[in-house]
Design a protein around this motif. Structure first.
Motif, PDB file in Angstrom:
ATOM      1  N   LEU A   1       0.851  -1.179   0.000  1.00 30.75           N
ATOM      2  CA  LEU A   1       0.000   0.000   0.000  1.00 30.75           C
ATOM      3  C   LEU A   1       0.893   1.237   0.000  1.00 30.75           C
ATOM      4  CD1 LEU A   1      -2.962   1.068   0.354  1.00 30.75           C
ATOM      5  CD2 LEU A   1      -2.458   1.150   2.777  1.00 30.75           C
ATOM      6  N   ALA A   2       0.559   2.193  -0.839  1.00 30.57           N
ATOM      7  CA  ALA A   2       1.279   3.461  -0.866  1.00 30.57           C
ATOM      8  C   ALA A   2       0.258   4.579  -0.720  1.00 30.57           C
ATOM      9  CB  ALA A   2       2.047   3.623  -2.166  1.00 30.57           C
ATOM     10  N   ILE A   3       0.608   5.585   0.056  1.00 35.25           N
ATOM     11  CA  ILE A   3      -0.236   6.762   0.204  1.00 35.25           C
ATOM     12  C   ILE A   3       0.609   7.963  -0.190  1.00 35.25           C
ATOM     13  CG2 ILE A   3      -1.579   8.192   1.778  1.00 35.25           C
ATOM     14  CD1 ILE A   3      -1.967   5.658   3.506  1.00 35.25           C
ATOM     15  N   ILE A   4       0.128   8.692  -1.185  1.00 32.62           N
ATOM     16  CA  ILE A   4       0.835   9.871  -1.670  1.00 32.62           C
ATOM     17  C   ILE A   4       0.080  11.099  -1.180  1.00 32.62           C
ATOM     18  CG2 ILE A   4       1.588  11.151  -3.699  1.00 32.62           C
ATOM     19  CD1 ILE A   4       1.762   8.446  -5.142  1.00 32.62           C
ATOM     20  N   ASP A   5       0.776  11.974  -0.473  1.00 33.37           N
ATOM     21  CA  ASP A   5       0.197  13.209   0.049  1.00 33.37           C
ATOM     22  C   ASP A   5       0.432  14.314  -0.971  1.00 33.37           C
ATOM     23  OD1 ASP A   5      -0.550  15.481   1.411  1.00 33.37           O
ATOM     24  OD2 ASP A   5       0.601  15.008   3.211  1.00 33.37           O
ATOM     25  N   HIS A   6      -0.656  14.834  -1.535  1.00 34.49           N
ATOM     26  CA  HIS A   6      -0.566  15.891  -2.550  1.00 34.49           C
ATOM     27  C   HIS A   6      -0.621  17.283  -1.926  1.00 34.49           C
ATOM     28  CE1 HIS A   6      -1.105  12.899  -5.700  1.00 34.49           C
ATOM     29  NE2 HIS A   6      -2.124  12.434  -5.017  1.00 34.49           N
ATOM     30  N   GLY A   7      -0.866  17.359  -0.637  1.00 34.93           N
ATOM     31  CA  GLY A   7      -1.066  18.640   0.020  1.00 34.93           C
ATOM     32  C   GLY A   7      -2.504  19.087  -0.177  1.00 34.93           C
ATOM     33  N   LEU A  14      -2.840   3.785  -3.157  1.00 36.14           N
ATOM     34  CA  LEU A  14      -2.619   2.791  -4.207  1.00 36.14           C
ATOM     35  C   LEU A  14      -2.288   1.450  -3.558  1.00 36.14           C
ATOM     36  CD1 LEU A  14      -0.479   5.471  -5.194  1.00 36.14           C
ATOM     37  CD2 LEU A  14      -1.507   4.480  -7.204  1.00 36.14           C
ATOM     38  N   GLY A  15      -2.865   0.393  -4.062  1.00 38.15           N
ATOM     39  CA  GLY A  15      -2.537  -0.920  -3.521  1.00 38.15           C
ATOM     40  C   GLY A  15      -3.306  -2.000  -4.258  1.00 38.15           C
ATOM     41  N   PRO A  16      -2.961  -3.218  -4.140  1.00 39.98           N
ATOM     42  CA  PRO A  16      -1.789  -3.657  -3.396  1.00 39.98           C
ATOM     43  C   PRO A  16      -0.520  -3.499  -4.233  1.00 39.98           C
ATOM     44  CG  PRO A  16      -2.875  -5.563  -4.321  1.00 39.98           C
ATOM     45  CD  PRO A  16      -3.705  -4.345  -4.696  1.00 39.98           C
ATOM     46  N   LEU A  36       6.358   3.469  -8.748  1.00 42.63           N
ATOM     47  CA  LEU A  36       6.265   3.284  -7.303  1.00 42.63           C
ATOM     48  C   LEU A  36       6.644   1.870  -6.894  1.00 42.63           C
ATOM     49  CD1 LEU A  36       2.856   5.067  -6.719  1.00 42.63           C
ATOM     50  CD2 LEU A  36       5.147   6.049  -6.605  1.00 42.63           C
ATOM     51  N   GLY A  37       6.457   0.933  -7.815  1.00 40.77           N
ATOM     52  CA  GLY A  37       6.735  -0.470  -7.543  1.00 40.77           C
ATOM     53  C   GLY A  37       5.923  -1.338  -8.483  1.00 40.77           C
ATOM     54  N   ARG A  38       5.837  -2.609  -8.152  1.00 39.21           N
ATOM     55  CA  ARG A  38       5.042  -3.541  -8.950  1.00 39.21           C
ATOM     56  C   ARG A  38       3.706  -3.818  -8.275  1.00 39.21           C
ATOM     57  NH1 ARG A  38       9.178  -8.387 -10.549  1.00 39.21           N
ATOM     58  NH2 ARG A  38      10.649  -7.114 -11.715  1.00 39.21           N
ATOM     59  N   CYS A  39       2.687  -4.019  -9.107  1.00 40.70           N
ATOM     60  CA  CYS A  39       1.375  -4.384  -8.583  1.00 40.70           C
ATOM     61  C   CYS A  39       1.456  -5.744  -7.906  1.00 40.70           C
ATOM     62  CB  CYS A  39       0.346  -4.458  -9.702  1.00 40.70           C
ATOM     63  SG  CYS A  39       0.064  -2.909 -10.527  1.00 40.70           S
ATOM     64  N   PRO A  48      -2.619  -9.608 -11.432  1.00 38.56           N
ATOM     65  CA  PRO A  48      -2.250  -8.400 -10.688  1.00 38.56           C
ATOM     66  C   PRO A  48      -3.174  -7.240 -11.053  1.00 38.56           C
ATOM     67  CG  PRO A  48      -0.323  -9.407 -11.660  1.00 38.56           C
ATOM     68  CD  PRO A  48      -1.518 -10.122 -12.221  1.00 38.56           C
ATOM     69  N   TYR A  49      -3.467  -6.394 -10.086  1.00 38.11           N
ATOM     70  CA  TYR A  49      -4.296  -5.225 -10.321  1.00 38.11           C
ATOM     71  C   TYR A  49      -3.824  -4.112  -9.404  1.00 38.11           C
ATOM     72  CZ  TYR A  49      -6.662  -6.062  -5.910  1.00 38.11           C
ATOM     73  OH  TYR A  49      -6.932  -6.223  -4.578  1.00 38.11           O
ATOM     74  N   LEU A  50      -4.297  -2.920  -9.650  1.00 36.77           N
ATOM     75  CA  LEU A  50      -3.953  -1.792  -8.804  1.00 36.77           C
ATOM     76  C   LEU A  50      -5.220  -1.002  -8.510  1.00 36.77           C
ATOM     77  CD1 LEU A  50      -1.680  -0.186  -7.426  1.00 36.77           C
ATOM     78  CD2 LEU A  50      -1.562   1.201  -9.493  1.00 36.77           C
ATOM     79  N   HIS A  51      -5.521  -0.845  -7.238  1.00 35.57           N
ATOM     80  CA  HIS A  51      -6.646  -0.026  -6.789  1.00 35.57           C
ATOM     81  C   HIS A  51      -6.103   1.373  -6.533  1.00 35.57           C
ATOM     82  CE1 HIS A  51     -10.310   1.059  -4.629  1.00 35.57           C
ATOM     83  NE2 HIS A  51      -9.514   1.635  -3.732  1.00 35.57           N
TER      84      HIS A  51
END
Length: 76
Positions: A1-7, A14-16, A36-39, A48-51
């Motif tokens: 799981l990745a969380i990107i803070d845009h301000g 994004l995950g998984p 960011l990495g691989r799904c 594989p998928y990306l939410h």
């Protein structure tokens, strides 16, 4: 799981993501278009998928009004 803070109260979740192939770490600035990495595939036998979820103040929001162009499908 990745969380990107845009301000401005906006984040993208994004995950998984496959933990063995993450290209980012906590606190790092991520540039537009940077991998960011691989799904990941959380269930064996599934493709594989990306939410991707846009949040404002921790609440999911419909991103369609914020997009400049229609979303496109990309390969994981």
């Amino acid at each position: 799981l990745a969380i990107i803070d845009h301000g401005g109260d906006y984040t993208t979740v994004l995950g998984p993501l496959d933990p063995a192939h993450l290209a980012i770490e906590t606190g790092r600035i991520v540039l537009k278009g940077e991998p960011l990495g691989r799904c990941g595939a959380p269930v064996e036998g599934k493709e594989p998928y990306l939410h991707v979820e846009l949040r404002r103040k921790s609440e999911a929001v419909d991103p369609s009004r914020l997009l400049r162009s229609p979303a496109t499908r990309t390969e994981c």
